[in-house]
Write a protein that holds these residues in place. Structure first.
Motif, PDB file in Angstrom:
ATOM      1  N   ARG A  69       0.848  -1.190   0.000  1.00 45.02           N
ATOM      2  CA  ARG A  69       0.000   0.000   0.000  1.00 45.02           C
ATOM      3  C   ARG A  69       0.885   1.242   0.000  1.00 45.02           C
ATOM      4  O   ARG A  69       1.989   1.225   0.547  1.00 45.02           O
ATOM      5  N   VAL A  70       0.382   2.301  -0.595  1.00 45.76           N
ATOM      6  CA  VAL A  70       1.114   3.567  -0.679  1.00 45.76           C
ATOM      7  C   VAL A  70       0.456   4.582   0.241  1.00 45.76           C
ATOM      8  O   VAL A  70      -0.750   4.798   0.166  1.00 45.76           O
ATOM      9  N   ASP A  71       1.242   5.192   1.115  1.00 44.22           N
ATOM     10  CA  ASP A  71       0.752   6.270   1.967  1.00 44.22           C
ATOM     11  C   ASP A  71       1.608   7.503   1.696  1.00 44.22           C
ATOM     12  O   ASP A  71       2.720   7.633   2.215  1.00 44.22           O
ATOM     13  N   ARG A  75       4.954   9.311   3.399  1.00 46.34           N
ATOM     14  CA  ARG A  75       5.997   8.838   2.478  1.00 46.34           C
ATOM     15  C   ARG A  75       6.440   7.428   2.850  1.00 46.34           C
ATOM     16  O   ARG A  75       7.584   7.186   3.246  1.00 46.34           O
ATOM     17  N   ALA A  76       5.513   6.478   2.683  1.00 45.52           N
ATOM     18  CA  ALA A  76       5.820   5.099   3.050  1.00 45.52           C
ATOM     19  C   ALA A  76       5.055   4.135   2.155  1.00 45.52           C
ATOM     20  O   ALA A  76       3.965   4.442   1.661  1.00 45.52           O
ATOM     21  N   PHE A  77       5.648   2.969   1.953  1.00 48.78           N
ATOM     22  CA  PHE A  77       4.951   1.787   1.452  1.00 48.78           C
ATOM     23  C   PHE A  77       4.750   0.879   2.662  1.00 48.78           C
ATOM     24  O   PHE A  77       5.642   0.782   3.511  1.00 48.78           O
ATOM     25  N   PHE A  78       3.610   0.208   2.717  1.00 51.24           N
ATOM     26  CA  PHE A  78       3.411  -0.648   3.875  1.00 51.24           C
ATOM     27  C   PHE A  78       2.634  -1.902   3.514  1.00 51.24           C
ATOM     28  O   PHE A  78       1.835  -1.915   2.574  1.00 51.24           O
ATOM     29  N   ALA A  79       2.935  -2.952   4.258  1.00 53.45           N
ATOM     30  CA  ALA A  79       2.216  -4.223   4.184  1.00 53.45           C
ATOM     31  C   ALA A  79       1.268  -4.266   5.365  1.00 53.45           C
ATOM     32  O   ALA A  79       1.717  -4.329   6.517  1.00 53.45           O
ATOM     33  N   PRO A  80      -0.048  -4.205   5.131  1.00 52.77           N
ATOM     34  CA  PRO A  80      -0.997  -4.143   6.252  1.00 52.77           C
ATOM     35  C   PRO A  80      -1.204  -5.503   6.905  1.00 52.77           C
ATOM     36  O   PRO A  80      -0.796  -6.534   6.360  1.00 52.77           O
ATOM     37  N   PRO A  81      -1.849  -5.515   8.059  1.00 50.92           N
ATOM     38  CA  PRO A  81      -2.161  -6.796   8.711  1.00 50.92           C
ATOM     39  C   PRO A  81      -3.123  -7.628   7.856  1.00 50.92           C
ATOM     40  O   PRO A  81      -3.960  -7.077   7.139  1.00 50.92           O
ATOM     41  N   ALA A  82      -2.990  -8.923   7.964  1.00 49.98           N
ATOM     42  CA  ALA A  82      -3.927  -9.835   7.310  1.00 49.98           C
ATOM     43  C   ALA A  82      -5.144 -10.009   8.223  1.00 49.98           C
ATOM     44  O   ALA A  82      -5.416  -9.184   9.083  1.00 49.98           O
ATOM     45  N   SER A  83      -5.871 -11.095   8.049  1.00 47.62           N
ATOM     46  CA  SER A  83      -7.048 -11.358   8.877  1.00 47.62           C
ATOM     47  C   SER A  83      -6.641 -11.582  10.333  1.00 47.62           C
ATOM     48  O   SER A  83      -5.459 -11.719  10.658  1.00 47.62           O
ATOM     49  N   ASP A 200      -0.783  -8.983   4.772  1.00 46.70           N
ATOM     50  CA  ASP A 200      -1.539  -9.062   3.526  1.00 46.70           C
ATOM     51  C   ASP A 200      -0.704  -8.462   2.399  1.00 46.70           C
ATOM     52  O   ASP A 200      -0.971  -7.365   1.905  1.00 46.70           O
ATOM     53  N   VAL A 201       0.321  -9.194   2.005  1.00 41.84           N
ATOM     54  CA  VAL A 201       1.190  -8.774   0.912  1.00 41.84           C
ATOM     55  C   VAL A 201       1.882 -10.012   0.349  1.00 41.84           C
ATOM     56  O   VAL A 201       2.122 -10.981   1.078  1.00 41.84           O
ATOM     57  N   ALA A 202       2.174  -9.996  -0.936  1.00 41.39           N
ATOM     58  CA  ALA A 202       2.881 -11.116  -1.553  1.00 41.39           C
ATOM     59  C   ALA A 202       4.317 -11.180  -1.029  1.00 41.39           C
ATOM     60  O   ALA A 202       5.027 -10.167  -1.058  1.00 41.39           O
ATOM     61  N   PRO A 203       4.759 -12.332  -0.518  1.00 46.15           N
ATOM     62  CA  PRO A 203       6.115 -12.431   0.034  1.00 46.15           C
ATOM     63  C   PRO A 203       7.200 -12.024  -0.964  1.00 46.15           C
ATOM     64  O   PRO A 203       8.157 -11.338  -0.591  1.00 46.15           O
ATOM     65  N   ALA A 204       7.050 -12.442  -2.226  1.00 45.55           N
ATOM     66  CA  ALA A 204       8.078 -12.112  -3.216  1.00 45.55           C
ATOM     67  C   ALA A 204       8.165 -10.605  -3.446  1.00 45.55           C
ATOM     68  O   ALA A 204       9.258 -10.065  -3.664  1.00 45.55           O
ATOM     69  N   LEU A 205       7.028  -9.932  -3.403  1.00 46.58           N
ATOM     70  CA  LEU A 205       7.033  -8.481  -3.587  1.00 46.58           C
ATOM     71  C   LEU A 205       7.715  -7.783  -2.418  1.00 46.58           C
ATOM     72  O   LEU A 205       8.542  -6.881  -2.609  1.00 46.58           O
ATOM     73  N   GLY A 224       7.040   5.816  -1.020  1.00 44.83           N
ATOM     74  CA  GLY A 224       5.834   6.487  -0.556  1.00 44.83           C
ATOM     75  C   GLY A 224       5.161   7.348  -1.596  1.00 44.83           C
ATOM     76  O   GLY A 224       4.204   8.058  -1.279  1.00 44.83           O
ATOM     77  N   THR A 225       5.621   7.273  -2.836  1.00 47.01           N
ATOM     78  CA  THR A 225       5.007   8.038  -3.918  1.00 47.01           C
ATOM     79  C   THR A 225       4.515   7.074  -4.994  1.00 47.01           C
ATOM     80  O   THR A 225       5.097   5.999  -5.192  1.00 47.01           O
ATOM     81  N   PRO A 226       3.454   7.437  -5.721  1.00 53.31           N
ATOM     82  CA  PRO A 226       2.994   6.584  -6.821  1.00 53.31           C
ATOM     83  C   PRO A 226       4.077   6.354  -7.874  1.00 53.31           C
ATOM     84  O   PRO A 226       4.208   5.248  -8.405  1.00 53.31           O
ATOM     85  N   ALA A 227       4.848   7.393  -8.167  1.00 53.24           N
ATOM     86  CA  ALA A 227       5.917   7.231  -9.150  1.00 53.24           C
ATOM     87  C   ALA A 227       6.968   6.243  -8.653  1.00 53.24           C
ATOM     88  O   ALA A 227       7.478   5.416  -9.423  1.00 53.24           O
ATOM     89  N   GLY A 228       7.284   6.325  -7.369  1.00 52.76           N
ATOM     90  CA  GLY A 228       8.247   5.382  -6.802  1.00 52.76           C
ATOM     91  C   GLY A 228       7.728   3.963  -6.826  1.00 52.76           C
ATOM     92  O   GLY A 228       8.497   3.018  -7.068  1.00 52.76           O
ATOM     93  N   TYR A 229       6.422   3.787  -6.606  1.00 52.19           N
ATOM     94  CA  TYR A 229       5.856   2.439  -6.640  1.00 52.19           C
ATOM     95  C   TYR A 229       5.875   1.886  -8.056  1.00 52.19           C
ATOM     96  O   TYR A 229       6.149   0.705  -8.266  1.00 52.19           O
ATOM     97  N   ALA A 230       5.587   2.745  -9.032  1.00 52.48           N
ATOM     98  CA  ALA A 230       5.655   2.308 -10.428  1.00 52.48           C
ATOM     99  C   ALA A 230       7.081   1.920 -10.801  1.00 52.48           C
ATOM    100  O   ALA A 230       7.303   0.918 -11.495  1.00 52.48           O
TER     101      ALA A 230
END
Length: 240
Positions: A69-71, A75-83, A200-205, A224-230
């Motif tokens: 996820r992008v916040d 300015r962060a990418f994060f893997a949120p909690p699963a169930s 809740d994120v793909a391990p390989a990613l 933390g930016t859309p351009a950085g995620y791309a």
């Protein structure tokens, strides 16, 4: 990010309260029925069957295929909690077994009773305080588990060693080289091992993202930016 993590923590707290309540109520009901001579001893198998079903569900776990996820606000990418997962079931079953053991085995020593109380208390506290998540920032990683939270600067990680990813995808191993730079909880036995079951994120990613920013420090300011995620997706082959 904080809204998602906070909502997950509230769900986990509600599930923990429900598990403790159901475990206690079930144990008291069966204990009362036994004392009253209603012969409901077969009900003892119901909590066991529920717990066994939860264990089987836990064993059937498969890694998530979700992206990071992008916040932009922090300015962060994060893997949120699963169930919510298995832990509330464990707490509820321990409460049930503890109450039943106190009733059936009335001669239990005070130290055994104290140990059971401490174990249940510690698990409830852990589930009340934290949910698992991972945050990537330009400065480093934040790794949170039920039993601790650690801030790992990029300088603490060794870029000459690979980020570990077993075939099962159950963990991602961060090659920590300078643990003295890490701040957060103690002990730090688990600091470099990220358990994917709670995320809740793909391990390989996640492994690829950590490796990319570890070995490409010039790209860290774009976290933390859309351009950085791309750019991250392009560097990793365009997939998660």
């Amino acid at each position: 990010m904080q809204q998602i993590i906070g909502a997950a923590l509230r769900r986990q707290r509600r599930a923990t309260v429900l598990a403790v309540t159901v475990g206690l109520a079930t144990a008291l009901l069966i204990t009362w029925a036994d004392a009253a001579g209603y012969g409901l001893g077969l009900l003892d198998f119901v909590p066991l069957l529920i717990f066994a079903g939860a264990v089987l569900y836990q064993l059937s776990w498969r890694p998530s295929a979700a992206g990071l996820r992008v916040d932009e606000s922090v300015r962060a990418f994060f893997a949120p909690p699963a169930s919510i997962g298995f832990n509330p079931f464990m707490v509820g079953y321990l409460v049930y077994q503890y109450v039943r053991s106190v009733w059936i085995l009335s001669g239990l020593g005070v130290w055994l009773l104290a140990a059971g109380s401490v174990l249940i208390g510690l698990m409830v506290v852990m589930l009340w305080r934290r949910v698992p998540y991972v945050v990537l920032t330009p400065e480093g990683l934040v790794h949170c588990r039920h039993n601790g939270l650690w801030v790992i600067p990029w300088a603490a990680v060794d870029p000459s060693r690979p980020v570990g990813l077993p075939h099962s995808g159950r963990t991602v191993s961060v090659p920590v080289a300078r643990p003295e730079l890490i701040t957060g909880s103690r002990p730090r036995w688990w600091v470099g091992v990220i358990a994917m079951r709670g995320l809740d994120v793909a391990p390989a990613l996640l492994a690829g993202a950590i490796w990319y920013y570890l070995t490409n420090p010039q790209a860290r300011p774009t976290i933390g930016t859309p351009a950085g995620y791309a750019r991250l997706h392009a560097a990793l082959g365009g997939g998660s």
